[in-house]
Scaffold this active site. Structure first.
Site, PDB file in Angstrom:
ATOM      1  N   ASP A 149      54.421   8.728  78.994  1.00 56.15           N
ATOM      2  CA  ASP A 149      56.068   9.457  79.703  1.00 56.15           C
ATOM      3  C   ASP A 149      56.512  10.586  79.621  1.00 56.15           C
ATOM      4  OD1 ASP A 149      55.873   6.516  80.082  1.00 56.15           O
ATOM      5  OD2 ASP A 149      57.345   6.167  78.333  1.00 56.15           O
TER       6      ASP A 149
ATOM      7  N   ARG B 277      64.173   8.530  64.890  1.00 59.18           N
ATOM      8  CA  ARG B 277      64.709   9.104  66.293  1.00 59.18           C
ATOM      9  C   ARG B 277      66.137  10.092  65.722  1.00 59.18           C
ATOM     10  NH1 ARG B 277      60.242   8.139  67.799  1.00 59.18           N
ATOM     11  NH2 ARG B 277      60.026   6.687  69.800  1.00 59.18           N
TER      12      ARG B 277
ATOM     13  N   ASP C 232      65.432   3.355  72.384  1.00 60.62           N
ATOM     14  CA  ASP C 232      65.364   4.803  71.909  1.00 60.62           C
ATOM     15  C   ASP C 232      66.271   5.708  72.740  1.00 60.62           C
ATOM     16  OD1 ASP C 232      63.569   4.807  69.861  1.00 60.62           O
ATOM     17  OD2 ASP C 232      61.819   4.705  70.977  1.00 60.62           O
TER      18      ASP C 232
ATOM     19  N   SER D 211      52.139   0.955  74.719  1.00 62.94           N
ATOM     20  CA  SER D 211      53.035   1.876  74.332  1.00 62.94           C
ATOM     21  C   SER D 211      53.076   1.961  72.692  1.00 62.94           C
ATOM     22  CB  SER D 211      54.368   1.593  74.881  1.00 62.94           C
ATOM     23  OG  SER D 211      55.319   2.589  74.217  1.00 62.94           O
TER      24      SER D 211
END
Length: 398
Positions: A14, A94, A123, A175
């Protein structure tokens, strides 16, 4: 001079295609920010790959120690586990990435930041709440909510058309997110909860049935809830977790397969490898059982459920989370001592615990004769404790 945007860059599919997309659609000068959270060999080509993809500059921020001490350790002290299984490996990373993203944006005078989280995932919320909490003036760009790419296959084709190598194929479109605490796997055959994870999926952990036939015993020493020694050796926080990951991985520890409730309202299936984290959580819990009184332990368990939700939902910088941190810190003042753990074919079980603050008194708990506890006292206690039940029964009988 073109305006700048700082992209949270991982080198994955991505974020690899977001660099040219930002340049083509916004005309930005793109600065890639990579947070080194312990991804290992994944980071070796990341700087060159970002530059080849069109980034004007690349920051590789080594935040491994900060990640362990300021993010993982508070999580460990809380005992938080999301929905009884997930040790929050992606969630806890994160806010730190968001913190570094803001710091680089401010240093570069950028007007915007960008991330590669999809519009279906958690996320996007975690990144953006972190940025809003730390610098509300920054513009946030989330390409997955804007572009016409709608699938992993579309993204692969977009990358190939621009000569960008990607770490996934149509045959293995997983992923993955990796850091010192865990490795997550999503997508591909895992999207069907009826499919068992293939053995070649795992990268940190051997399947339990392939682990050694003899158990491995280790001893962890804690001070106020923080691990400080492994097998009698004082280790740096990063080195400690790396060694536990190695030992846990060798013994098939820490594989979790679950369907979880995402914040955005859907269920998703993920497979997580958390070898060292699983050992730490189990050992820490064993020491708490020895050193915390019943009321504190039980209330802490209730608070941990809410804390897990806060972390999962991206509210790391929220006032309630900070207040709960203060509570958990207070509970850890006596969580000091040693725990021996037995690692064997996927299981991680206690094999002894000791603490100078132990609330366990053998003289009191013994089934043999003792001089402390008068068993006759139990009758009065039961009469008073059960009085509401007795009264209710008497009323019903009338």
């Amino acid at each position: 001079m073109s305006k700048k945007v700082v992209l949270a860059y991982s080198g994955g599919l991505d974020t690899s295609i977001i660099i040219p997309w930002l340049k083509e659609n916004y005309g930005y000068e793109v600065i890639a920010m990579v947070a080194d959270l312990g991804q290992g060999e994944e980071l070796e080509p990341v700087r060159e790959k970002a530059l080849q993809s069109g980034a004007a500059k690349v920051y590789v921020e080594d935040v491994k120690r900060e990640f362990v001490t300021d993010y993982i350790y508070p999580l460990l002290k809380s005992g938080a586990v999301y929905e009884g299984k997930y040790l929050l490996g992606t969630s806890v990373a994160r806010p730190l990435i968001a913190k570094r993203l803001v710091a680089v944006a401010e240093a570069e005078g950028a007007e915007a930041v960008a991330h590669g989280a999809t519009g279906k995932g958690n996320d996007q919320v975690r990144f953006e709440l972190g940025v809003k909490a730390l610098n509300p003036d920054l513009k946030i760009i989330a390409p997955w909510r804007e572009w016409h790419i709608r699938s992993r296959s579309d993204a692969i084709e977009y990358a190939r058309a621009r000569g960008i190598p990607v770490p996934v194929t149509k045959e293995q479109p997983y992923s993955r997110d990796r850091n010192l605490w865990h490795l997550s796997h999503e997508g591909g055959v895992l999207e069907d909860p009826g499919n068992a994870p293939p053995d070649d999926l795992y990268l940190l952990t051997v399947p339990p049935e392939q682990a050694p036939d003899e158990p491995t015993f280790i001893e962890l020493e804690f001070e106020q809830g923080i691990p400080v020694k492994l097998n009698g050796e004082a280790l740096d926080p990063v080195a400690m977790l790396e060694k536990l990951n190695e030992l846990g991985g060798q013994n098939g520890i820490g594989i979790v397969d679950m369907v979880e409730n995402r914040l955005v309202g859907m269920k998703s299936r993920g497979v997580y490898e958390t070898p060292g984290g699983t050992i730490l959580v189990a050992a820490h819990r064993e020491l708490e059982l020895l050193t915390l009184d019943r009321a504190t332990l039980h209330y802490k368990d209730m608070a941990a459920v809410r804390y897990a939700e806060l972390v999962y939902d991206g509210l790391w910088f929220a006032p309630l989370k900070e207040a709960l941190d203060a509570f958990f810190d207070a509970t850890q003042r006596t969580v000091t001592g040693k725990v021996r753990m037995k690692l064997y074919k996927g299981s991680c079980t206690p094999a002894g615990a000791w603490s100078p603050y132990s609330l366990y008194l053998e003289d009191l708990a013994t089934f043999e004769e003792d001089e402390i506890y008068d068993q006759k006292d139990a009758a009065g206690f039961i009469n008073l404790f059960g009085l509401p039940l007795k009264v209710r029964a008497m009323v019903n009988k009338r």
